[in-house]
Design a protein around this motif. Structure first.
Motif, PDB file in Angstrom:
ATOM      1  N   SER A 107       0.831  -1.211   0.000  1.00  0.00           N
ATOM      2  CA  SER A 107       0.000   0.000   0.000  1.00  0.00           C
ATOM      3  C   SER A 107       0.863   1.257   0.000  1.00  0.00           C
ATOM      4  N   GLN A 108       1.997   1.204   0.684  1.00  0.00           N
ATOM      5  CA  GLN A 108       2.873   2.380   0.745  1.00  0.00           C
ATOM      6  C   GLN A 108       3.469   2.693  -0.619  1.00  0.00           C
ATOM      7  N   GLN A 109       3.916   1.674  -1.324  1.00  0.00           N
ATOM      8  CA  GLN A 109       4.479   1.911  -2.654  1.00  0.00           C
ATOM      9  C   GLN A 109       3.415   2.405  -3.631  1.00  0.00           C
ATOM     10  N   TYR A 110       2.212   1.862  -3.500  1.00  0.00           N
ATOM     11  CA  TYR A 110       1.127   2.235  -4.415  1.00  0.00           C
ATOM     12  C   TYR A 110       0.694   3.683  -4.192  1.00  0.00           C
ATOM     13  N   TYR A 111       0.533   4.062  -2.936  1.00  0.00           N
ATOM     14  CA  TYR A 111       0.001   5.397  -2.640  1.00  0.00           C
ATOM     15  C   TYR A 111       1.062   6.481  -2.455  1.00  0.00           C
ATOM     16  N   LEU A 112       2.224   6.118  -1.975  1.00  0.00           N
ATOM     17  CA  LEU A 112       3.262   7.127  -1.755  1.00  0.00           C
ATOM     18  C   LEU A 112       4.176   7.275  -2.969  1.00  0.00           C
ATOM     19  N   GLY A 113       4.164   6.286  -3.841  1.00  0.00           N
ATOM     20  CA  GLY A 113       4.936   6.361  -5.073  1.00  0.00           C
ATOM     21  C   GLY A 113       6.401   6.668  -4.819  1.00  0.00           C
ATOM     22  N   LYS A 114       6.913   7.670  -5.517  1.00  0.00           N
ATOM     23  CA  LYS A 114       8.337   8.019  -5.418  1.00  0.00           C
ATOM     24  C   LYS A 114       8.706   8.604  -4.063  1.00  0.00           C
ATOM     25  N   THR A 115       7.716   9.040  -3.287  1.00  0.00           N
ATOM     26  CA  THR A 115       8.036   9.614  -1.968  1.00  0.00           C
ATOM     27  C   THR A 115       8.254   8.523  -0.914  1.00  0.00           C
ATOM     28  N   ALA A 116       7.889   7.278  -1.244  1.00  0.00           N
ATOM     29  CA  ALA A 116       8.184   6.168  -0.322  1.00  0.00           C
ATOM     30  C   ALA A 116       9.695   5.980  -0.266  1.00  0.00           C
ATOM     31  N   LYS A 117      10.187   5.613   0.894  1.00  0.00           N
ATOM     32  CA  LYS A 117      11.632   5.427   1.055  1.00  0.00           C
ATOM     33  C   LYS A 117      12.053   4.049   0.536  1.00  0.00           C
ATOM     34  N   ALA A 118      13.360   3.793   0.594  1.00  0.00           N
ATOM     35  CA  ALA A 118      13.901   2.531   0.049  1.00  0.00           C
ATOM     36  C   ALA A 118      13.405   1.312   0.807  1.00  0.00           C
ATOM     37  N   THR A 119      13.112   1.462   2.105  1.00  0.00           N
ATOM     38  CA  THR A 119      12.614   0.332   2.905  1.00  0.00           C
ATOM     39  C   THR A 119      11.381   0.757   3.687  1.00  0.00           C
ATOM     40  N   LEU A 120      10.613  -0.237   4.100  1.00  0.00           N
ATOM     41  CA  LEU A 120       9.439   0.035   4.930  1.00  0.00           C
ATOM     42  C   LEU A 120       9.857   0.738   6.224  1.00  0.00           C
ATOM     43  N   THR A 121      10.954   0.297   6.834  1.00  0.00           N
ATOM     44  CA  THR A 121      11.418   0.895   8.087  1.00  0.00           C
ATOM     45  C   THR A 121      11.662   2.391   7.924  1.00  0.00           C
ATOM     46  N   GLU A 122      12.323   2.772   6.828  1.00  0.00           N
ATOM     47  CA  GLU A 122      12.591   4.191   6.582  1.00  0.00           C
ATOM     48  C   GLU A 122      11.301   4.964   6.330  1.00  0.00           C
ATOM     49  N   THR A 123      10.370   4.351   5.599  1.00  0.00           N
ATOM     50  CA  THR A 123       9.091   5.018   5.310  1.00  0.00           C
ATOM     51  C   THR A 123       8.330   5.271   6.603  1.00  0.00           C
ATOM     52  N   VAL A 124       8.256   4.240   7.456  1.00  0.00           N
ATOM     53  CA  VAL A 124       7.532   4.389   8.732  1.00  0.00           C
ATOM     54  C   VAL A 124       8.229   5.424   9.615  1.00  0.00           C
ATOM     55  N   LYS A 125       9.544   5.410   9.607  1.00  0.00           N
ATOM     56  CA  LYS A 125      10.308   6.364  10.406  1.00  0.00           C
ATOM     57  C   LYS A 125      10.071   7.806   9.943  1.00  0.00           C
ATOM     58  N   SER A 126       9.767   7.957   8.654  1.00  0.00           N
ATOM     59  CA  SER A 126       9.541   9.287   8.065  1.00  0.00           C
ATOM     60  C   SER A 126       8.053   9.636   8.013  1.00  0.00           C
ATOM     61  N   TYR A 127       7.260   9.004   8.869  1.00  0.00           N
ATOM     62  CA  TYR A 127       5.797   9.142   8.787  1.00  0.00           C
ATOM     63  C   TYR A 127       5.323  10.593   8.757  1.00  0.00           C
ATOM     64  N   GLN A 128       6.044  11.497   9.438  1.00  0.00           N
ATOM     65  CA  GLN A 128       5.601  12.901   9.512  1.00  0.00           C
ATOM     66  C   GLN A 128       5.590  13.579   8.147  1.00  0.00           C
ATOM     67  N   GLU A 129       6.427  13.073   7.235  1.00  0.00           N
ATOM     68  CA  GLU A 129       6.462  13.641   5.882  1.00  0.00           C
ATOM     69  C   GLU A 129       5.149  13.428   5.131  1.00  0.00           C
ATOM     70  N   TYR A 130       4.404  12.398   5.534  1.00  0.00           N
ATOM     71  CA  TYR A 130       3.206  12.026   4.782  1.00  0.00           C
ATOM     72  C   TYR A 130       1.913  12.550   5.423  1.00  0.00           C
ATOM     73  N   LEU A 131       2.034  13.067   6.627  1.00  0.00           N
ATOM     74  CA  LEU A 131       0.867  13.638   7.298  1.00  0.00           C
ATOM     75  C   LEU A 131       0.511  14.975   6.643  1.00  0.00           C
ATOM     76  N   PRO A 132      -0.735  15.415   6.699  1.00  0.00           N
ATOM     77  CA  PRO A 132      -1.845  14.826   7.458  1.00  0.00           C
ATOM     78  C   PRO A 132      -2.647  13.757   6.702  1.00  0.00           C
ATOM     79  N   LYS A 133      -2.335  13.523   5.421  1.00  0.00           N
ATOM     80  CA  LYS A 133      -3.175  12.619   4.627  1.00  0.00           C
ATOM     81  C   LYS A 133      -2.896  11.148   4.908  1.00  0.00           C
ATOM     82  N   TYR A 134      -1.608  10.772   4.896  1.00  0.00           N
ATOM     83  CA  TYR A 134      -1.234   9.366   5.022  1.00  0.00           C
ATOM     84  C   TYR A 134      -0.477   9.088   6.314  1.00  0.00           C
TER      85      TYR A 134
END
Length: 196
Positions: free
Chosen positions: A126-153
Protein backbone atom coordinates in the motif's frame (compact mmCIF):
# COMPACT_ATOMS: atom_id res chain seq x y z
CA UNK A 1 -21.87 3.23 -2.14
CA UNK A 2 -24.12 0.20 -1.60
CA UNK A 3 -24.05 -0.58 -5.31
CA UNK A 4 -20.27 -0.20 -5.42
CA UNK A 5 -19.77 -2.51 -2.42
CA UNK A 6 -22.14 -5.03 -3.99
CA UNK A 7 -20.10 -4.93 -7.23
CA UNK A 8 -16.84 -5.44 -5.32
CA UNK A 9 -18.23 -8.32 -3.27
CA UNK A 10 -19.39 -10.11 -6.40
CA UNK A 11 -16.13 -9.48 -8.33
CA UNK A 12 -14.78 -12.53 -10.20
CA UNK A 13 -11.89 -10.87 -12.10
CA UNK A 14 -9.10 -12.92 -10.47
CA UNK A 15 -11.11 -16.10 -9.99
CA UNK A 16 -8.67 -18.33 -11.90
CA UNK A 17 -5.75 -17.17 -9.70
CA UNK A 18 -7.40 -17.69 -6.31
CA UNK A 19 -6.88 -21.10 -4.66
CA UNK A 20 -9.85 -20.67 -2.29
CA UNK A 21 -11.98 -18.82 -4.83
CA UNK A 22 -13.13 -15.20 -4.71
CA UNK A 23 -14.46 -13.74 -1.46
CA UNK A 24 -13.75 -9.99 -1.53
CA UNK A 25 -13.48 -8.52 1.97
CA UNK A 26 -14.18 -4.79 2.39
CA UNK A 27 -16.00 -2.42 4.77
CA UNK A 28 -16.81 1.17 3.81
CA UNK A 29 -19.35 3.95 4.36
CA UNK A 30 -19.79 7.43 2.86
CA UNK A 31 -19.25 9.02 6.32
CA UNK A 32 -15.98 7.21 7.14
CA UNK A 33 -13.27 9.54 8.45
CA UNK A 34 -10.38 7.04 8.40
CA UNK A 35 -9.53 4.31 5.90
CA UNK A 36 -7.10 1.50 6.65
CA UNK A 37 -5.49 0.00 3.56
CA UNK A 38 -3.86 -3.34 4.29
CA UNK A 39 -2.42 -6.11 2.12
CA UNK A 40 -4.90 -8.94 1.51
CA UNK A 41 -7.04 -11.22 3.68
CA UNK A 42 -5.42 -14.30 5.19
CA UNK A 43 -7.19 -17.66 5.41
CA UNK A 44 -8.95 -16.83 8.70
CA UNK A 45 -10.41 -13.61 7.29
CA UNK A 46 -11.31 -15.41 4.06
CA UNK A 47 -13.34 -17.90 6.12
CA UNK A 48 -15.09 -15.33 8.33
CA UNK A 49 -15.47 -12.55 5.76
CA UNK A 50 -14.62 -10.04 8.54
CA UNK A 51 -11.65 -7.74 7.84
CA UNK A 52 -8.74 -7.99 10.31
CA UNK A 53 -10.49 -10.82 12.19
CA UNK A 54 -7.17 -12.36 13.25
CA UNK A 55 -4.16 -11.77 15.56
CA UNK A 56 -2.89 -9.03 13.20
CA UNK A 57 -6.19 -7.19 13.64
CA UNK A 58 -5.96 -7.46 17.41
CA UNK A 59 -2.46 -5.95 17.32
CA UNK A 60 -3.62 -3.20 14.94
CA UNK A 61 -6.50 -2.24 17.24
CA UNK A 62 -3.94 -2.07 20.07
CA UNK A 63 -1.76 0.31 18.06
CA UNK A 64 -4.80 2.48 17.27
CA UNK A 65 -6.00 2.25 20.89
CA UNK A 66 -9.61 1.67 19.85
CA UNK A 67 -12.27 -0.88 20.77
CA UNK A 68 -13.51 -3.50 18.34
CA UNK A 69 -16.87 -1.69 18.27
CA UNK A 70 -15.19 1.48 16.94
CA UNK A 71 -12.87 -0.39 14.56
CA UNK A 72 -15.82 -2.20 12.99
CA UNK A 73 -18.07 0.87 12.77
CA UNK A 74 -17.69 1.49 9.05
CA UNK A 75 -19.26 4.95 9.36
CA UNK A 76 -16.05 5.84 11.24
CA UNK A 77 -13.37 3.52 9.82
CA UNK A 78 -13.31 1.96 6.35
CA UNK A 79 -11.27 -1.19 5.80
CA UNK A 80 -9.99 -2.00 2.33
CA UNK A 81 -7.02 -4.12 1.33
CA UNK A 82 -4.75 -3.83 -1.69
CA UNK A 83 -6.08 -7.22 -2.76
CA UNK A 84 -9.65 -7.97 -1.67
CA UNK A 85 -9.35 -11.77 -1.76
CA UNK A 86 -6.98 -14.31 -0.20
CA UNK A 87 -4.19 -14.61 -2.81
CA UNK A 88 -2.84 -18.02 -1.83
CA UNK A 89 0.30 -19.24 -0.17
CA UNK A 90 3.90 -18.76 -1.33
CA UNK A 91 7.22 -20.10 -0.07
CA UNK A 92 7.54 -17.65 2.81
CA UNK A 93 3.93 -16.78 3.69
CA UNK A 94 0.95 -15.50 1.75
CA UNK A 95 1.43 -14.41 -1.85
CA UNK A 96 1.35 -10.67 -2.68
CA UNK A 97 -2.08 -9.05 -3.11
CA UNK A 98 -3.52 -9.52 -6.58
CA UNK A 99 -2.52 -6.48 -8.69
CA UNK A 100 -5.94 -6.11 -10.33
CA UNK A 101 -7.89 -4.93 -7.26
CA UNK A 102 -6.44 -1.52 -6.41
CA UNK A 103 -6.61 -0.02 -9.94
CA UNK A 104 -10.07 -1.51 -10.40
CA UNK A 105 -11.77 -0.45 -7.16
CA UNK A 106 -9.74 1.85 -4.90
CA UNK A 107 -10.40 5.19 -6.60
CA UNK A 108 -14.15 4.57 -6.76
CA UNK A 109 -14.19 3.66 -3.06
CA UNK A 110 -12.09 6.62 -1.94
CA UNK A 111 -14.12 9.14 -3.94
CA UNK A 112 -17.29 7.70 -2.34
CA UNK A 113 -15.96 8.73 1.08
CA UNK A 114 -15.71 12.55 0.95
CA UNK A 115 -15.20 12.93 4.73
CA UNK A 116 -11.92 10.98 4.83
CA UNK A 117 -9.25 12.67 6.92
CA UNK A 118 -6.62 9.94 7.24
CA UNK A 119 -5.44 7.02 5.11
CA UNK A 120 -3.46 4.47 7.12
CA UNK A 121 -1.14 2.52 4.84
CA UNK A 122 -0.15 -0.87 6.22
CA UNK A 123 2.81 -2.64 4.71
CA UNK A 124 4.99 -2.14 1.65
CA UNK A 125 2.36 -2.81 -1.03
CA UNK A 126 0.00 0.00 0.00
CA UNK A 127 2.87 2.38 0.74
CA UNK A 128 4.48 1.91 -2.65
CA UNK A 129 1.13 2.23 -4.42
CA UNK A 130 0.00 5.40 -2.64
CA UNK A 131 3.26 7.13 -1.75
CA UNK A 132 4.94 6.36 -5.07
CA UNK A 133 8.34 8.02 -5.42
CA UNK A 134 8.04 9.61 -1.97
CA UNK A 135 8.18 6.17 -0.32
CA UNK A 136 11.63 5.43 1.05
CA UNK A 137 13.90 2.53 0.05
CA UNK A 138 12.61 0.33 2.90
CA UNK A 139 9.44 0.03 4.93
CA UNK A 140 11.42 0.89 8.09
CA UNK A 141 12.59 4.19 6.58
CA UNK A 142 9.09 5.02 5.31
CA UNK A 143 7.53 4.39 8.73
CA UNK A 144 10.31 6.36 10.41
CA UNK A 145 9.54 9.29 8.07
CA UNK A 146 5.80 9.14 8.79
CA UNK A 147 5.60 12.90 9.51
CA UNK A 148 6.46 13.64 5.88
CA UNK A 149 3.21 12.03 4.78
CA UNK A 150 0.87 13.64 7.30
CA UNK A 151 -1.84 14.83 7.46
CA UNK A 152 -3.17 12.62 4.63
CA UNK A 153 -1.23 9.37 5.02
CA UNK A 154 0.14 7.41 7.98
CA UNK A 155 2.44 4.50 7.02
CA UNK A 156 2.68 1.52 9.39
CA UNK A 157 4.41 -1.87 9.38
CA UNK A 158 2.20 -4.94 9.16
CA UNK A 159 0.89 -5.85 12.64
CA UNK A 160 1.38 -9.57 12.04
CA UNK A 161 2.74 -11.58 14.99
CA UNK A 162 5.54 -12.52 12.54
CA UNK A 163 6.71 -8.91 12.76
CA UNK A 164 7.50 -9.09 16.49
CA UNK A 165 11.20 -9.25 15.63
CA UNK A 166 10.90 -6.02 13.61
CA UNK A 167 9.22 -4.31 16.55
CA UNK A 168 11.86 -5.47 19.03
CA UNK A 169 14.58 -4.27 16.63
CA UNK A 170 12.87 -0.88 16.18
CA UNK A 171 11.71 0.23 19.65
CA UNK A 172 11.27 3.80 18.38
CA UNK A 173 8.10 2.63 16.62
CA UNK A 174 6.26 1.87 19.87
CA UNK A 175 7.82 4.79 21.71
CA UNK A 176 7.48 7.56 19.13
CA UNK A 177 5.17 6.59 16.28
CA UNK A 178 2.32 4.71 18.00
CA UNK A 179 1.51 7.57 20.45
CA UNK A 180 1.21 10.03 17.52
CA UNK A 181 -0.98 7.55 15.63
CA UNK A 182 -3.25 7.12 18.66
CA UNK A 183 -3.53 10.87 19.16
CA UNK A 184 -4.37 11.48 15.49
CA UNK A 185 -7.00 8.71 15.42
CA UNK A 186 -8.56 9.88 18.70
CA UNK A 187 -8.68 13.47 17.42
CA UNK A 188 -10.42 12.47 14.17
CA UNK A 189 -12.93 10.21 15.94
CA UNK A 190 -13.60 12.95 18.49
CA UNK A 191 -14.31 15.36 15.64
CA UNK A 192 -16.65 12.74 14.24
CA UNK A 193 -18.45 12.51 17.59
CA UNK A 194 -18.90 16.28 17.87
CA UNK A 195 -20.37 16.56 14.38
CA UNK A 196 -23.17 14.04 14.99
Amino acid sequence: MERLLSEIRSCQVCKSHLPLGPRPVVAAHPNARIVIIGQAPGTKVHQSGIPWDDPSGKQLRGWLNILDSVFYDESKIALMPMGFCYPGRGKSGDLPPRPECAPLWHNALLTSMPSLELIILIGTYSQQYYLGKTAKATLTETVKSYQEYLPKYFPLPHPSPRNRFWQSKNPWFGQEVVPVLQERVAHILELDKSST
